[in-house]
Design a protein around this motif. Structure first.
Motif, PDB file in Angstrom:
ATOM      1  N   SER A 168       0.730  -1.128   0.088  1.00  0.00           N
ATOM      2  CA  SER A 168      -0.048  -0.100  -0.004  1.00  0.00           C
ATOM      3  C   SER A 168       0.927   1.311  -0.242  1.00  0.00           C
ATOM      4  N   ASP A 169       2.174   1.288  -0.033  1.00  0.00           N
ATOM      5  CA  ASP A 169       3.013   2.361   0.035  1.00  0.00           C
ATOM      6  C   ASP A 169       2.803   3.044  -1.265  1.00  0.00           C
ATOM      7  N   MET A 170       2.679   4.448  -1.166  1.00  0.00           N
ATOM      8  CA  MET A 170       2.230   5.191  -2.222  1.00  0.00           C
ATOM      9  C   MET A 170       3.677   5.506  -2.876  1.00  0.00           C
ATOM     10  N   ARG A 171       4.966   5.371  -2.398  1.00  0.00           N
ATOM     11  CA  ARG A 171       5.951   5.436  -2.972  1.00  0.00           C
ATOM     12  C   ARG A 171       6.445   4.377  -3.852  1.00  0.00           C
ATOM     13  N   TYR A 172       5.782   3.045  -3.631  1.00  0.00           N
ATOM     14  CA  TYR A 172       6.199   1.926  -4.298  1.00  0.00           C
ATOM     15  C   TYR A 172       5.196   1.887  -5.418  1.00  0.00           C
ATOM     16  N   ASN A 173       4.070   2.232  -5.200  1.00  0.00           N
ATOM     17  CA  ASN A 173       2.785   2.466  -6.235  1.00  0.00           C
ATOM     18  C   ASN A 173       3.123   3.268  -7.236  1.00  0.00           C
ATOM     19  N   TYR A 174       3.587   4.595  -6.924  1.00  0.00           N
ATOM     20  CA  TYR A 174       3.721   5.753  -7.661  1.00  0.00           C
ATOM     21  C   TYR A 174       4.788   6.267  -8.345  1.00  0.00           C
ATOM     22  N   LEU A 175       5.867   5.687  -7.904  1.00  0.00           N
ATOM     23  CA  LEU A 175       7.280   6.446  -8.140  1.00  0.00           C
ATOM     24  C   LEU A 175       8.071   5.457  -8.936  1.00  0.00           C
ATOM     25  N   PHE A 176       7.639   4.292  -9.366  1.00  0.00           N
ATOM     26  CA  PHE A 176       8.332   3.302 -10.242  1.00  0.00           C
ATOM     27  C   PHE A 176       7.450   2.940 -11.265  1.00  0.00           C
ATOM     28  N   THR A 177       8.169   2.451 -12.238  1.00  0.00           N
ATOM     29  CA  THR A 177       7.471   1.681 -13.329  1.00  0.00           C
ATOM     30  C   THR A 177       8.398   0.521 -13.780  1.00  0.00           C
ATOM     31  N   GLN A 178       7.529  -0.355 -14.431  1.00  0.00           N
ATOM     32  CA  GLN A 178       8.223  -1.721 -14.602  1.00  0.00           C
ATOM     33  C   GLN A 178       8.621  -2.128 -16.088  1.00  0.00           C
ATOM     34  N   TYR A 179       9.837  -2.231 -16.188  1.00  0.00           N
ATOM     35  CA  TYR A 179      10.356  -2.731 -17.868  1.00  0.00           C
ATOM     36  C   TYR A 179      10.655  -3.984 -17.696  1.00  0.00           C
ATOM     37  N   THR A 180      11.411  -4.460 -18.898  1.00  0.00           N
ATOM     38  CA  THR A 180      11.355  -5.890 -18.898  1.00  0.00           C
ATOM     39  C   THR A 180      12.154  -6.645 -17.783  1.00  0.00           C
ATOM     40  N   ALA A 181      13.489  -5.878 -17.634  1.00  0.00           N
ATOM     41  CA  ALA A 181      14.490  -6.583 -16.361  1.00  0.00           C
ATOM     42  C   ALA A 181      14.048  -5.999 -15.053  1.00  0.00           C
ATOM     43  N   GLU A 211      13.087   3.247   6.158  1.00  0.00           N
ATOM     44  CA  GLU A 211      12.504   4.638   5.631  1.00  0.00           C
ATOM     45  C   GLU A 211      13.472   5.427   4.656  1.00  0.00           C
ATOM     46  N   TYR A 212      14.742   5.553   5.367  1.00  0.00           N
ATOM     47  CA  TYR A 212      15.822   6.502   4.416  1.00  0.00           C
ATOM     48  C   TYR A 212      15.678   5.524   3.034  1.00  0.00           C
ATOM     49  N   LYS A 213      15.881   4.264   2.940  1.00  0.00           N
ATOM     50  CA  LYS A 213      15.934   3.579   1.831  1.00  0.00           C
ATOM     51  C   LYS A 213      14.545   3.637   0.709  1.00  0.00           C
ATOM     52  N   LYS A 214      13.605   3.752   1.524  1.00  0.00           N
ATOM     53  CA  LYS A 214      12.361   4.084   0.609  1.00  0.00           C
ATOM     54  C   LYS A 214      12.077   5.383   0.225  1.00  0.00           C
ATOM     55  N   GLU A 215      12.409   6.274   1.119  1.00  0.00           N
ATOM     56  CA  GLU A 215      11.936   7.866   0.911  1.00  0.00           C
ATOM     57  C   GLU A 215      12.969   8.412  -0.086  1.00  0.00           C
ATOM     58  N   MET A 216      14.127   8.204  -0.022  1.00  0.00           N
ATOM     59  CA  MET A 216      15.051   8.897  -0.601  1.00  0.00           C
ATOM     60  C   MET A 216      15.828   8.317  -1.685  1.00  0.00           C
ATOM     61  N   TYR A 217      15.257   7.210  -2.315  1.00  0.00           N
ATOM     62  CA  TYR A 217      15.613   6.660  -3.615  1.00  0.00           C
ATOM     63  C   TYR A 217      15.852   7.819  -4.592  1.00  0.00           C
ATOM     64  N   ALA A 218      17.038   7.755  -5.305  1.00  0.00           N
ATOM     65  CA  ALA A 218      17.655   8.697  -6.599  1.00  0.00           C
ATOM     66  C   ALA A 218      17.773  10.087  -5.783  1.00  0.00           C
ATOM     67  N   GLU A 219      18.114  10.164  -4.403  1.00  0.00           N
ATOM     68  CA  GLU A 219      18.246  11.586  -4.028  1.00  0.00           C
ATOM     69  C   GLU A 219      19.617  11.632  -3.358  1.00  0.00           C
ATOM     70  N   GLY A 220      20.397  10.563  -3.420  1.00  0.00           N
ATOM     71  CA  GLY A 220      21.746  10.714  -2.985  1.00  0.00           C
ATOM     72  C   GLY A 220      22.136  10.666  -1.470  1.00  0.00           C
ATOM     73  N   GLN A 221      21.208  10.523  -0.446  1.00  0.00           N
ATOM     74  CA  GLN A 221      21.258  10.461   0.810  1.00  0.00           C
ATOM     75  C   GLN A 221      21.611   9.242   1.455  1.00  0.00           C
ATOM     76  N   LEU A 222      21.569   8.071   1.039  1.00  0.00           N
ATOM     77  CA  LEU A 222      21.608   6.664   1.522  1.00  0.00           C
ATOM     78  C   LEU A 222      23.070   6.383   1.817  1.00  0.00           C
ATOM     79  N   PHE A 223      23.999   6.665   0.944  1.00  0.00           N
ATOM     80  CA  PHE A 223      25.281   6.450   1.380  1.00  0.00           C
ATOM     81  C   PHE A 223      25.869   7.113   2.770  1.00  0.00           C
ATOM     82  N   TYR A 224      25.573   8.319   2.587  1.00  0.00           N
ATOM     83  CA  TYR A 224      25.951   9.256   3.847  1.00  0.00           C
ATOM     84  C   TYR A 224      25.390   8.472   4.892  1.00  0.00           C
TER      85      TYR A 224
END
Length: 477
Positions: free
Chosen positions: A334-347, A427-440
């Motif tokens: 039900s996480d709206m980040r999962y539902n609305y921030l990604f799209t599926q391709y072949t791989a 939550e950091y991993k879910k929320e900040m995907y493609a934002e450059g904060q997780l490595f830190y």
């Protein structure tokens, strides 16, 4: 820092600041005259600052490398099983084969620092040319930017405080515009300088804490989420103090933002986050500070969309990784980040966080959705408050606020402190995907590995080497 880069920086601001600056450059042949002309009016100071923001939104800086690109490659965000894949070497902490990224980050951020230092060197003597609160706003934003940029350089090129804050040298903290070489400072010294600049910035910026989300008669006072405003300074203070290990100070700054969030940073509503057109993918209303990248479609399409390899964009993650990240097998689909921030391709799946396609063109009502690159967001303040809370139950309450707003079930307040820490990381991993904060996050904690990697982390993997030019021209051998 030996400013090989600074010799051409006198005009770096104007080169990206727009038509007005271009016309002005055409009629002024000497750099000294150009500088003098730029800083003779309030509008010139504003142009200089806006030009710096534009520089930071380019690919070598936050337009790619420090957000959706290189730094998220370090954080194992993307599938990288072949040397032909983007950020394959970054994911393996191979800094020999990533020298271009490292050089570009270093040089671009120090160019921006040179710009704000030049502005700051001029502004006090020109205070009388400013109207209203604009002197405070321009100077405050410049100081805040200087702190932000040095801190991000530190997080890449210096040891984390938990490892060695007081002995090993990291980066120079550059506070004047010129050609002199600045000494390398320890991690703690850089952090102290950052916090000093932020204290001064907060004092200046408190004269106008308003977040403006539309166009204003004064363009400089428009879309103030795209400026280092007062609340962004508080957010950065929270981030830096947590990195430093000062939890009381981090909590105080984060809680000040949270206490004023309903007015300034209301949570995105599900209808806007899921809309078929004009979807708010970056949760714009929650951004304390974001950069506006007018070429964002070029950056995003290259990696997340139009350049497709075997039916999948260059930067993607596997279906199993997405399912694990958003815990779909345990009732969290039900996480709206999962539902609305990604799209599926072949791989596998690719992020659509930065897609611009469905935003209505030639409609100013939706300008606020365009080109946003999140740098500091409200949810991070809740994660910091949760980590710094006096009790586990209090921490859970802060974390549950974000989980509720993202469509997830609430944790009971009697979970263990270890479980709370684990859930904050998730939550950091879910929320900040493609934002450059997780490595830190992993670096701050000095984890044995970065999730998704089998490589044991050491100084050689946590700390980026200084660029070759910096070592050569500043004699840093």
């Amino acid at each position: 820092m030996k400013s090989k880069y600074l010799t051409s920086l006198l005009l770096a601001t104007c080169l990206v600041a727009g038509t007005g600056c271009k016309k002005w450059l055409d009629v002024q042949p000497k750099s000294e005259i150009r500088e003098r002309e730029l800083f003779t009016s309030e509008s010139g100071f504003k142009d200089a600052l806006i030009g710096t923001y534009q520089l930071l939104a380019t690919k070598p800086a936050y337009g790619e490398n420090l957000t959706m690109g290189f730094v998220d490659g370090l954080a194992q965000r993307y599938a990288s099983t072949s040397t032909s894949q983007t950020f394959y070497f970054a994911a393996r902490y191979d800094y020999t084969n990533t020298k271009t990224y490292i050089r570009d980050i270093w040089s671009t951020l120090y160019k921006a620092i040179a710009n704000v230092d030049n502005l700051l060197a001029q502004i006090d003597d020109k205070k009388n040319i400013f109207l209203g609160n604009n002197f405070n706003l321009v100077k405050g934003e410049a100081l805040a930017l200087r702190a932000l940029l040095h801190f991000d350089l530190l997080r890449l090129f210096g040891a984390a405080p938990v490892i060695d804050g007081g002995n090993r040298k990291s980066i120079p903290y550059v506070t004047t515009f010129g050609l002199e070489t600045y000494p390398l400072l320890t991690t703690n010294e850089v952090i102290a300088n950052c916090l000093t600049d932020l204290d001064a910035a907060a004092e200046l910026l408190r004269v106008d804490k308003t977040i403006r989300v539309q166009y204003n008669d004064d363009p400089f006072l428009s879309y103030t989420r795209n400026h280092m405003n007062y609340w962004a300074v508080k957010g950065l203070q929270a981030r830096i103090n947590l990195y430093k290990g000062d939890k009381p100070a981090a909590a105080a700054a984060a809680l000040e933002v949270i206490a004023n969030a309903a007015t300034n940073f209301p949570f995105v509503v599900p209808a806007n986050a899921s809309a078929a057109t004009n979807r708010d993918r970056t949760y714009t209303s929650e951004l304390l500070f974001s950069l506006y990248a007018y070429k964002i479609s070029d950056y995003v399409d290259e990696y997340f969309k139009t350049v497709v390899i075997n039916g999948t964009p260059a930067l993607y993650t596997t279906s199993s990784n997405i399912a694990s990240l958003y815990e779909t097998a345990s009732g969290s689909s039900s996480d709206m980040r999962y539902n609305y921030l990604f799209t599926q391709y072949t791989a596998g799946f690719s992020s659509i966080k930065y897609w611009q396609d469905d935003i209505a063109k030639n409609n100013s009502n939706y300008d606020y959705l365009r080109g946003n690159i999140p740098i500091i967001r409200l949810s991070e303040m809740y994660y910091i408050a949760a980590e710094c809370a006096a009790t586990t139950a209090e921490g859970v309450a802060y974390l549950n606020t974000i989980r509720d707003k993202r469509g997830l079930f609430q944790f009971t307040t009697n979970i263990s402190a270890a479980t709370l820490e684990t859930e904050i990381l998730k939550e950091y991993k879910k929320e900040m995907y493609a934002e450059g904060q997780l490595f830190y996050y992993f670096k701050r904690k000095n984890t044995t590995r970065v999730d998704g990697s089998s490589i044991i982390m050491t100084d050689a993997t946590w700390i980026l080497p200084l660029p070759d030019d910096e070592k050569e021209f500043a004699n840093r051998f």
